[in-house]
Design a protein around this motif. Structure first.
Motif, PDB file in Angstrom:
ATOM      1  N   ALA A  70     -12.345  59.892   0.389  1.00  0.00           N
ATOM      2  CA  ALA A  70     -12.540  59.881   1.898  1.00  0.00           C
ATOM      3  C   ALA A  70     -13.400  58.792   2.063  1.00  0.00           C
ATOM      4  O   ALA A  70     -13.292  58.235   3.281  1.00  0.00           O
ATOM      5  N   ILE A  71     -14.141  58.209   1.152  1.00  0.00           N
ATOM      6  CA  ILE A  71     -14.885  56.869   1.560  1.00  0.00           C
ATOM      7  C   ILE A  71     -14.666  55.906   0.505  1.00  0.00           C
ATOM      8  O   ILE A  71     -15.723  55.735  -0.347  1.00  0.00           O
ATOM      9  N   PRO A  72     -13.482  55.336   0.525  1.00  0.00           N
ATOM     10  CA  PRO A  72     -12.945  54.429  -0.454  1.00  0.00           C
ATOM     11  C   PRO A  72     -13.470  53.034  -0.427  1.00  0.00           C
ATOM     12  O   PRO A  72     -12.951  52.002   0.087  1.00  0.00           O
ATOM     13  N   GLU A  73     -14.847  52.956  -0.384  1.00  0.00           N
ATOM     14  CA  GLU A  73     -15.476  51.510  -0.131  1.00  0.00           C
ATOM     15  C   GLU A  73     -16.087  51.062  -1.361  1.00  0.00           C
ATOM     16  O   GLU A  73     -16.889  51.864  -2.052  1.00  0.00           O
ATOM     17  N   THR A  74     -16.086  49.632  -1.511  1.00  0.00           N
ATOM     18  CA  THR A  74     -17.070  49.179  -2.618  1.00  0.00           C
ATOM     19  C   THR A  74     -18.370  49.557  -2.422  1.00  0.00           C
ATOM     20  O   THR A  74     -19.117  49.445  -1.556  1.00  0.00           O
ATOM     21  N   ILE A 382     -22.696  68.482   3.239  1.00  0.00           N
ATOM     22  CA  ILE A 382     -23.128  67.872   3.921  1.00  0.00           C
ATOM     23  C   ILE A 382     -22.229  67.467   5.074  1.00  0.00           C
ATOM     24  O   ILE A 382     -22.056  67.629   6.285  1.00  0.00           O
ATOM     25  N   LEU A 383     -21.147  66.828   4.592  1.00  0.00           N
ATOM     26  CA  LEU A 383     -19.992  66.122   5.156  1.00  0.00           C
ATOM     27  C   LEU A 383     -19.124  67.022   5.631  1.00  0.00           C
ATOM     28  O   LEU A 383     -18.459  66.965   6.863  1.00  0.00           O
ATOM     29  N   PRO A 388     -16.440  67.277   9.946  1.00  0.00           N
ATOM     30  CA  PRO A 388     -15.247  68.048   9.560  1.00  0.00           C
ATOM     31  C   PRO A 388     -13.879  67.361   9.836  1.00  0.00           C
ATOM     32  O   PRO A 388     -12.800  67.896   9.314  1.00  0.00           O
ATOM     33  N   ASP A 389     -13.794  66.306  10.600  1.00  0.00           N
ATOM     34  CA  ASP A 389     -12.598  65.630  10.964  1.00  0.00           C
ATOM     35  C   ASP A 389     -12.399  64.223  10.123  1.00  0.00           C
ATOM     36  O   ASP A 389     -11.564  63.783  10.316  1.00  0.00           O
ATOM     37  N   LEU A 390     -13.226  64.387   9.067  1.00  0.00           N
ATOM     38  CA  LEU A 390     -13.197  63.113   8.345  1.00  0.00           C
ATOM     39  C   LEU A 390     -12.047  63.241   7.329  1.00  0.00           C
ATOM     40  O   LEU A 390     -11.519  64.243   6.794  1.00  0.00           O
ATOM     41  N   PRO A 391     -11.133  62.083   7.525  1.00  0.00           N
ATOM     42  CA  PRO A 391      -9.756  62.317   6.523  1.00  0.00           C
ATOM     43  C   PRO A 391      -9.991  62.374   5.356  1.00  0.00           C
ATOM     44  O   PRO A 391     -10.822  61.664   4.642  1.00  0.00           O
TER      45      PRO A 391
END
Length: 454
Positions: A70-74, A382-383, A388-391
């Motif tokens: 969901a959070i593919p960040e370095t 938490i997320l 809830p709409d986070l891909p």
């Protein structure tokens, strides 16, 4: 030459998988079997502890993979903690990783590399010689990472394949050859002077160092072609494969040496096993395999660790952030790498004067990092509620059971460390680690006031 402002997305599934396996399968698989055996004292309990360690790690991997996709960040964990607990906690994690966790892991692995290198070539093993070889090894790995992410990812792939060859030989020949030591896994018992719960707790704490490193594949998400698809698969498949390797290797150890000899915690355990299975030449070959294995782990920690301070610097949340946010022409955070290997070299120099430094640093780091691992697991809850709409290309299966097991495992590790009767090797390192981590609070306050005041 003009410097690039973003990292190149050039890594696929296999480099991510080998980063997980290459970072984890290192010194632990070779040097933790003896300590775990001495704490458990019985074949069945010994294997059970390795399985439990794998189960906790798998649950942690399945849980963290939801955030990874969901959070593919370095930056990996830093970004997850920031979304769940805020910038202050994210900074503390990055601070602890940058000045303690990654440099100390590189330093510790370099010491193991130096010791085995000297042993292989028959050179006198003393603190001075070990540190010289260790520093050279750490610098060489860092320089390879400076070339490009393809080079470091390629090195990880190659060393992972090579390191599995001696491990596979020990497993296959050790379990299949005739005349091995007979043993029974059931019933599960323990030493007379230790309860079952205490034995499991102490043994599990020891295995955590062998399993550590799995989550840091998330740090290279920003350089992957398809992180949402490839990274969760790499973490899950990698951890399952690692647990299987650990269980089979330990069964081979027990069948080759027997529990009494395994419990002696001989640092040359792999060579002893290889000598019994393959003869004198086998010991040399296994030592070479260990060197490749440890070098691969050093590369994994170097590759992922040098991107932590870079991720913080991008947010102006690290001392001298202007320097650490710079990338080379190849998109590599070189200044972060220089800082990391410099701290590691300093730690290596300190280990020359203390025989207990290696264990002290290792225990300190495991305690500190499991505080943040547990926070990562909690962040999934938490997320789920807050966003809830986070891909979410991937969702943890059997929610909320798997995350609850991961959280319970993390709390168990932390509590058992604090309740241990060995103050010098458990409570003191834990307190020191927390103390150094909290030193980041005034630095964070300064940076926020100077660069982020409204």
């Amino acid at each position: 030459m003009e410097q690039k402002n973003e990292m190149q997305r050039s890594l696929g599934f296999f480099p991510a998988l080998t980063t997980v396996m290459g970072t984890v399968i290192g010194a632990g698989v070779f040097f933790k079997a003896g300590p775990v055996a001495s704490l458990t004292g019985q074949p069945g309990l010994h294997i059970l502890v390795w399985i439990l360690g794998g189960v906790i790690t798998i649950c942690g991997g399945l849980t963290a993979a939801e955030l990874t996709a969901a959070i593919p960040e370095t930056g990996g964990m830093i970004r997850y903690i920031q979304r769940g607990f805020g910038k202050r906690w994210a900074f503390l994690l990055g601070w602890a990783q940058s000045i303690i966790y990654f440099p100390a892991n590189i330093a510790a692995l370099s010491v193991v590399f130096g010791t085995q290198f000297l042993n292989l070539f028959g050179i006198t093993i003393n603190p001075y010689n070990v540190v010289i070889v260790a520093i050279i090894a750490a610098i060489s790995v860092t320089c390879l990472n400076f070339i490009s992410s393809k080079v470091s990812g390629g090195l990880q792939s190659v060393t992972t394949i090579i390191k599995l060859i001696p491990i596979a030989l020990i497993i296959i020949v050790g379990l299949m050859r005739p005349g091995g030591v007979e043993f029974q896994l059931l019933p599960i018992t323990t030493n007379e002077n230790m309860s079952l719960a205490s034995a499991i707790g102490a043994g599990l704490l020891a295995t955590m160092f062998a399993y550590d490193g799995w989550i840091y594949a998330g740090n290279i998400a920003g350089e992957m072609k398809n992180p949402a698809k490839d990274l969760p698969r790499a973490i899950i498949i990698g951890i399952i494969a690692i647990m299987s390797v650990y269980v089979l290797v330990n069964l081979a150890y027990i069948r080759t040496l027997g529990m009494p000899q395994l419990m002696q915690t001989d640092p040359n355990l792999p060579a002893l096993v290889a000598d019994k299975i393959f003869g004198g030449l086998g010991g040399k070959l296994i030592t070479i395999g260990i060197l490749v294995s440890v070098y691969g782990s050093m590369n994994g920690y170097t590759m992922t660790g040098m991107r932590v301070s870079y991720a913080l610097a991008e947010d102006k949340a690290f001392p001298f952030w202007q320097q650490f946010k710079k990338l080379s022409a190849g998109g590599i955070p070189v200044n972060s790498g220089i800082m990391q290997v410099s701290i590691a070299a300093l730690m290596l120099c300190v280990t020359m004067f203390s025989s207990d430094a290696f264990d002290f640093l290792t225990n300190m780091l495991i305690f500190v990092i499991w505080i943040f691992y547990t926070m990562v697991f909690i962040t999934v809850f938490i997320l789920r509620k807050r966003e809830p709409d986070l891909p979410r290309p991937y969702k943890v299966p059997l929610f909320p059971i798997i995350p609850i097991i991961a959280i319970a495992g993390g709390l168990f590790i932390l509590i058992m460390t604090l309740l241990s009767s060995d103050y010098m090797n458990n409570q003191l390192p834990a307190l020191v680690g927390v103390g150094f981590t909290l030193l980041g609070l005034p630095i964070y306050s300064y940076l926020m006031k100077k660069y982020h005041a409204k």
